[in-house]
Design a protein around this motif. Structure first.
Motif, PDB file in Angstrom:
ATOM      1  N   VAL A  72       0.844  -1.195   0.000  1.00 17.76           N
ATOM      2  CA  VAL A  72       0.000   0.000   0.000  1.00 17.76           C
ATOM      3  C   VAL A  72       0.883   1.250   0.000  1.00 17.76           C
ATOM      4  O   VAL A  72       0.629   2.193  -0.759  1.00 17.76           O
ATOM      5  CB  VAL A  72      -0.985  -0.007   1.189  1.00 17.76           C
ATOM      6  CG1 VAL A  72      -1.662   1.346   1.367  1.00 17.76           C
ATOM      7  CG2 VAL A  72      -2.016  -1.115   1.010  1.00 17.76           C
ATOM      8  N   ALA A  73       1.923   1.254   0.812  1.00 19.76           N
ATOM      9  CA  ALA A  73       2.837   2.411   0.851  1.00 19.76           C
ATOM     10  C   ALA A  73       3.488   2.638  -0.507  1.00 19.76           C
ATOM     11  O   ALA A  73       3.607   3.782  -0.965  1.00 19.76           O
ATOM     12  CB  ALA A  73       3.900   2.200   1.923  1.00 19.76           C
ATOM     13  N   ALA A 126      -5.494   3.303  -1.321  1.00 21.14           N
ATOM     14  CA  ALA A 126      -5.063   2.237  -0.409  1.00 21.14           C
ATOM     15  C   ALA A 126      -6.047   1.075  -0.426  1.00 21.14           C
ATOM     16  O   ALA A 126      -5.641  -0.093  -0.485  1.00 21.14           O
ATOM     17  CB  ALA A 126      -4.910   2.788   1.004  1.00 21.14           C
ATOM     18  N   ARG A 127      -7.354   1.366  -0.368  1.00 18.36           N
ATOM     19  CA  ARG A 127      -8.362   0.302  -0.401  1.00 18.36           C
ATOM     20  C   ARG A 127      -8.301  -0.466  -1.719  1.00 18.36           C
ATOM     21  O   ARG A 127      -8.467  -1.682  -1.742  1.00 18.36           O
ATOM     22  CB  ARG A 127      -9.782   0.884  -0.231  1.00 18.36           C
ATOM     23  CG  ARG A 127     -10.085   1.550   1.100  1.00 18.36           C
ATOM     24  CD  ARG A 127      -9.989   0.641   2.322  1.00 18.36           C
ATOM     25  NE  ARG A 127      -8.730   0.659   2.985  1.00 18.36           N
ATOM     26  CZ  ARG A 127      -8.256   1.620   3.796  1.00 18.36           C
ATOM     27  NH1 ARG A 127      -8.971   2.665   4.072  1.00 18.36           N
ATOM     28  NH2 ARG A 127      -7.067   1.501   4.362  1.00 18.36           N
ATOM     29  N   ARG A 128      -8.054   0.226  -2.819  1.00 16.45           N
ATOM     30  CA  ARG A 128      -7.950  -0.433  -4.123  1.00 16.45           C
ATOM     31  C   ARG A 128      -6.769  -1.414  -4.126  1.00 16.45           C
ATOM     32  O   ARG A 128      -6.883  -2.546  -4.584  1.00 16.45           O
ATOM     33  CB  ARG A 128      -7.799   0.618  -5.227  1.00 16.45           C
ATOM     34  CG  ARG A 128      -7.929   0.062  -6.611  1.00 16.45           C
ATOM     35  CD  ARG A 128      -8.123   1.116  -7.702  1.00 16.45           C
ATOM     36  NE  ARG A 128      -7.281   2.299  -7.601  1.00 16.45           N
ATOM     37  CZ  ARG A 128      -7.736   3.535  -7.385  1.00 16.45           C
ATOM     38  NH1 ARG A 128      -9.032   3.750  -7.228  1.00 16.45           N
ATOM     39  NH2 ARG A 128      -6.901   4.549  -7.330  1.00 16.45           N
ATOM     40  N   ARG A 176      -7.622  -4.470  -2.041  1.00 13.54           N
ATOM     41  CA  ARG A 176      -8.487  -5.408  -2.778  1.00 13.54           C
ATOM     42  C   ARG A 176      -7.683  -6.214  -3.793  1.00 13.54           C
ATOM     43  O   ARG A 176      -7.919  -7.411  -3.970  1.00 13.54           O
ATOM     44  CB  ARG A 176      -9.632  -4.650  -3.466  1.00 13.54           C
ATOM     45  CG  ARG A 176     -10.701  -4.160  -2.499  1.00 13.54           C
ATOM     46  CD  ARG A 176     -11.936  -3.614  -3.201  1.00 13.54           C
ATOM     47  NE  ARG A 176     -11.652  -2.506  -4.093  1.00 13.54           N
ATOM     48  CZ  ARG A 176     -11.622  -1.216  -3.737  1.00 13.54           C
ATOM     49  NH1 ARG A 176     -11.877  -0.881  -2.471  1.00 13.54           N
ATOM     50  NH2 ARG A 176     -11.372  -0.281  -4.632  1.00 13.54           N
ATOM     51  N   ALA A 177      -6.703  -5.580  -4.432  1.00 11.21           N
ATOM     52  CA  ALA A 177      -5.851  -6.292  -5.381  1.00 11.21           C
ATOM     53  C   ALA A 177      -5.051  -7.383  -4.666  1.00 11.21           C
ATOM     54  O   ALA A 177      -4.932  -8.506  -5.171  1.00 11.21           O
ATOM     55  CB  ALA A 177      -4.908  -5.321  -6.097  1.00 11.21           C
ATOM     56  N   GLU A 196      -5.129 -11.495  -5.175  1.00 17.24           N
ATOM     57  CA  GLU A 196      -3.914 -12.310  -5.367  1.00 17.24           C
ATOM     58  C   GLU A 196      -3.855 -13.445  -4.354  1.00 17.24           C
ATOM     59  O   GLU A 196      -3.534 -14.581  -4.699  1.00 17.24           O
ATOM     60  CB  GLU A 196      -2.668 -11.434  -5.240  1.00 17.24           C
ATOM     61  CG  GLU A 196      -2.494 -10.444  -6.360  1.00 17.24           C
ATOM     62  CD  GLU A 196      -1.411  -9.413  -6.075  1.00 17.24           C
ATOM     63  OE1 GLU A 196      -0.577  -9.646  -5.167  1.00 17.24           O
ATOM     64  OE2 GLU A 196      -1.400  -8.377  -6.761  1.00 17.24           O
ATOM     65  N   TRP A 197      -4.142 -13.141  -3.110  1.00 15.54           N
ATOM     66  CA  TRP A 197      -4.113 -14.167  -2.066  1.00 15.54           C
ATOM     67  C   TRP A 197      -5.192 -15.221  -2.325  1.00 15.54           C
ATOM     68  O   TRP A 197      -4.962 -16.406  -2.085  1.00 15.54           O
ATOM     69  CB  TRP A 197      -4.289 -13.530  -0.687  1.00 15.54           C
ATOM     70  CG  TRP A 197      -3.088 -12.737  -0.220  1.00 15.54           C
ATOM     71  CD1 TRP A 197      -1.976 -12.413  -0.945  1.00 15.54           C
ATOM     72  CD2 TRP A 197      -2.901 -12.167   1.067  1.00 15.54           C
ATOM     73  NE1 TRP A 197      -1.115 -11.674  -0.186  1.00 15.54           N
ATOM     74  CE2 TRP A 197      -1.653 -11.505   1.063  1.00 15.54           C
ATOM     75  CE3 TRP A 197      -3.672 -12.135   2.214  1.00 15.54           C
ATOM     76  CZ2 TRP A 197      -1.151 -10.838   2.173  1.00 15.54           C
ATOM     77  CZ3 TRP A 197      -3.166 -11.457   3.320  1.00 15.54           C
ATOM     78  CH2 TRP A 197      -1.924 -10.825   3.299  1.00 15.54           C
ATOM     79  N   THR A 198      -6.337 -14.802  -2.800  1.00 16.41           N
ATOM     80  CA  THR A 198      -7.416 -15.748  -3.106  1.00 16.41           C
ATOM     81  C   THR A 198      -7.002 -16.667  -4.246  1.00 16.41           C
ATOM     82  O   THR A 198      -7.253 -17.873  -4.196  1.00 16.41           O
ATOM     83  CB  THR A 198      -8.723 -15.010  -3.436  1.00 16.41           C
ATOM     84  OG1 THR A 198      -9.079 -14.215  -2.289  1.00 16.41           O
ATOM     85  CG2 THR A 198      -9.849 -15.973  -3.760  1.00 16.41           C
TER      86      THR A 198
END
Length: 143
Positions: free
Chosen positions: A21-22, A105-107, A110-111, A115-117
């Motif tokens: 996110v950063a 940051a929220r976008r 979600r990405a 990826e984790w899913t």
């Protein structure tokens, strides 16, 4: 210890998300947002929050929270307003620039979740989310 403690594994995942996110924020021009500022900003609510409550939730001193809120305010991420419930107090509210950074940051979050899913599969990701939500009941006093 042969296997890392579950809390360490959660911390590694959380730090990964924080860094991603950063990086996304910096690439979009929000490069003045330090990790400490971001951790405090992440606790802002729609209704505003007092610096003392931010400090408690972030587990830092009121003085440290005040310094970070000052930095966030100078960078136009937040603004301070009078608390309608107590004219002696002020609330910290997210400002338009902060809201834009928050959307970005929220976008990115979600990405990462997508990826984790893909990596874990939908069923295991749902189980992970459910287990972490259940743990929140006993670990998060601000849930």
């Amino acid at each position: 210890m042969a296997e890392p403690h579950p809390a360490l594994l959660m911390f590694i995942g959380a730090r990964y998300v924080e860094q991603r996110v950063a990086d996304a924020l910096a690439a979009a021009g929000y490069d003045d947002l330090t990790p400490a500022m971001a951790r405090v900003a992440a606790r802002l609510s729609e209704d505003g929050i007092r610096v003392t409550d931010l400090a408690e939730q972030a587990r830092i001193t009121k003085q440290s929270a005040s310094v970070l809120v000052d930095q966030l305010e100078r960078a136009a991420y937040v603004e301070r307003v009078l608390d309608p419930a107590d004219a002696r107090a002020r609330l910290v509210l997210i400002a338009p620039r902060g809201r834009e950074a928050q959307r970005l940051a929220r976008r990115e979050e979600r990405a990462i979740e997508r990826e984790w899913t893909r990596h874990l599969g939908a069923e295991r990701m749902a189980a992970l989310r459910s287990a972490l939500a259940d743990l929140r009941e006993i670990t998060d006093p601000w849930r």
